[in-house]
Design an enzyme around this catalytic site. Structure first.
Site, PDB file in Angstrom:
ATOM      1  N   ALA A 250      -3.968   7.461  -5.118  1.00 31.72           N
ATOM      2  CA  ALA A 250      -2.575   7.014  -5.262  1.00 31.72           C
ATOM      3  C   ALA A 250      -2.631   5.509  -5.518  1.00 31.72           C
ATOM      4  O   ALA A 250      -2.554   4.699  -4.603  1.00 31.72           O
ATOM      5  CB  ALA A 250      -1.799   7.325  -3.989  1.00 31.72           C
TER       6      ALA A 250
ATOM      7  N   GLY B 171       0.840  -1.200   0.000  1.00 28.08           N
ATOM      8  CA  GLY B 171       0.000   0.000   0.000  1.00 28.08           C
ATOM      9  C   GLY B 171       0.871   1.244   0.000  1.00 28.08           C
ATOM     10  O   GLY B 171       2.047   1.190  -0.339  1.00 28.08           O
ATOM     11  N   ASN B 172       0.288   2.370   0.346  1.00 29.48           N
ATOM     12  CA  ASN B 172       1.077   3.605   0.461  1.00 29.48           C
ATOM     13  C   ASN B 172       0.408   4.515   1.490  1.00 29.48           C
ATOM     14  O   ASN B 172      -0.631   4.178   2.044  1.00 29.48           O
ATOM     15  CB  ASN B 172       1.228   4.284  -0.905  1.00 29.48           C
ATOM     16  CG  ASN B 172      -0.116   4.623  -1.519  1.00 29.48           C
ATOM     17  OD1 ASN B 172      -0.858   5.449  -0.994  1.00 29.48           O
ATOM     18  ND2 ASN B 172      -0.450   3.958  -2.626  1.00 29.48           N
ATOM     19  N   HIS B 173       1.030   5.664   1.738  1.00 29.56           N
ATOM     20  CA  HIS B 173       0.580   6.523   2.847  1.00 29.56           C
ATOM     21  C   HIS B 173      -0.557   7.479   2.480  1.00 29.56           C
ATOM     22  O   HIS B 173      -0.867   8.367   3.259  1.00 29.56           O
ATOM     23  CB  HIS B 173       1.762   7.341   3.378  1.00 29.56           C
ATOM     24  CG  HIS B 173       2.784   6.507   4.075  1.00 29.56           C
ATOM     25  ND1 HIS B 173       2.494   5.786   5.193  1.00 29.56           N
ATOM     26  CD2 HIS B 173       4.082   6.260   3.787  1.00 29.56           C
ATOM     27  CE1 HIS B 173       3.564   5.127   5.591  1.00 29.56           C
ATOM     28  NE2 HIS B 173       4.544   5.395   4.745  1.00 29.56           N
TER      29      HIS B 173
END
Ligand code: C5P
Length: 397
Positions: free
Chosen positions: A275, A207-209
């Site tokens: 994102a 995943g990402n932030h």
């Protein structure tokens, strides 16, 4: 909601215990509240609590057995600016969809001249049952507004969809109903937001932030302008409820693409602020991967480019707006994306600016458009940035 007259219908589900909070919130916002309860609902919340908090007598039966006085449901129906039913059980929804009238709440629904908002609450299997889905579609067709149930812990101890939306969100939805009625626009916008989670095994993901704050702020800004919004979001901590909002939750890029492709043709423009993970694991392990070797290699494959898909599958009137988050050669890279993906506009934010990017409440953007226009903005709250973006989009030729 100062002076708005809310007729609150309570039906017999466990979630009825939360209605005390809902009445308090509606009262604090300045609304007048009168309540109608189905006989079954008094097993879940005491009419005394409801009457005390709403500061009005509660209507339950067609007539008062002590005084013999008839309860005038037509009068109640005409009094209301909106009829809010929370919780709305599968049973009451089924009866409403079929015009049944065996209690005061249902008789009032049938006498109503104004809008009804329902907040379904039930167990997860009931929420998925074809008969419930059929009934809810009938009510939507009849003009009833629905505050969708959310996912979470249910009274049965199971986890899943069917939990009544929280009282704060129901109150916000109702407030927005009064506001949005004043400012109808016929534009529909599709917005993607948040990260995507690409499963590695049943418990892990890539995943990402991304927090989703920018996408949600864009949705809010569009709703405030009276637009209809389809917001497709990856896993985030944010919530939003609005009569003109369709909120779709997804996990992976594949799921996001599916949701976009099912909704895109109805939209006038799309803002792709999510994102999206560029790659996902080639295989998802069925069991949790065990810790064994010193090194573990995951093979990744490219995810679909959702923005590019939308750009390639649109009619000539649909506008496509992308985002670029760059760490180096920001403007050059953003321009390349604008051209390669045939976008109308790209919103550039770089990680070089303090206070911009993931998680932050502020953002500093530059907008580039296909006519070689360049618009630079100062560091602002994401809500203010969202307004700048929507205003710029409105001026696209
Ligand atoms: O090419 P890049 O991923 O940097 O482009 C960013 C833009 O493309 C963003 O608007 C993002 O939402 C969108 N995007 C997408 N699907 C992907 C990757 C990016 O929609 N798989």
């Amino acid at each position: 909601m100062q002076g708005k007259r809310i007729l609150l219908g309570i039906t017999g589900g466990i979630a009825a215990y939360k209605i005390a909070y809902l009445i308090r919130i509606l009262k604090k916002k300045g609304a007048e509240v009168k309540c109608i309860m189905t006989p079954a609902s008094s097993d879940f919340i005491s009419p005394l609590v409801v009457a005390t908090l709403s500061q009005n007598p509660v209507a339950i039966e067609f007539w008062d057995k002590k005084t013999g006085v008839w309860t005038n449901h037509v009068e109640l129906a005409l009094w209301a600016d909106v009829f809010l039913i929370a919780p709305a059980t599968a049973n009451s929804i089924a009866k409403m969809a079929n015009g049944l009238c065996d209690n005061l709440l249902l008789a009032t629904y049938l006498s109503l001249k104004t809008k009804t908002i329902i907040c379904p609450a039930m167990d997860l299997d009931m929420y998925q049952h074809p008969s419930f889905k059929r009934n809810i579609q009938t009510l939507i067709h009849d003009g009833v507004l629905v505050v969708p149930a959310t996912s979470g812990e249910l009274a049965s101890g199971l986890e899943g969809e069917g939990r009544m939306e929280e009282p704060e969100m129901i109150a916000q939805f109702t407030e927005n109903y009064f506001l949005s009625d004043l400012t109808k626009s016929n534009q529909t916008v599709l917005i993607t937001a948040g990260p995507t989670y690409e499963a590695i095994d049943p418990v892990r993901f890539i995943g990402n932030h991304s927090s989703g704050k920018m996408g949600f702020a864009l949705a809010e800004s569009c709703l405030n302008r009276g637009m209809y919004v389809v917001l497709i979001t990856g896993p985030v901590q944010l919530q939003m409820a609005h009569p003109n909002l369709t909120l779709i939750h997804v996990n992976s890029a594949d799921e996001m693409l599916k949701a976009v492709s099912e909704n895109w043709s109805e939209c006038h423009f799309g803002i792709f602020a999510a994102a999206v993970a560029d790659y996902r694991p080639k295989e998802i392990a069925i069991q949790k991967i065990k810790k064994k070797e010193e090194n573990l290699t995951l093979e990744l494959v490219k995810n679909p480019d959702i923005l590019k898909w939308a750009s390639e599958n649109r009619n000539s009137a649909q506008k496509v707006i992308g985002f670029a988050l760059e760490t180096n050669n920001a403007e050059e890279n953003a321009l390349l994306k604008l051209t390669n993906k045939k976008l109308d506009m790209i919103v550039l934010n770089t990680l070089e600016n303090d206070g911009a990017g993931f998680q932050s409440d502020t953002n500093k953007i530059t907008i580039l458009d296909k006519e070689n226009g360049k618009f630079e903005f100062n560091l602002k709250s994401k809500k203010a940035v969202a307004q700048d973006i929507i205003e710029t989009i409105m001026n696209i030729k």
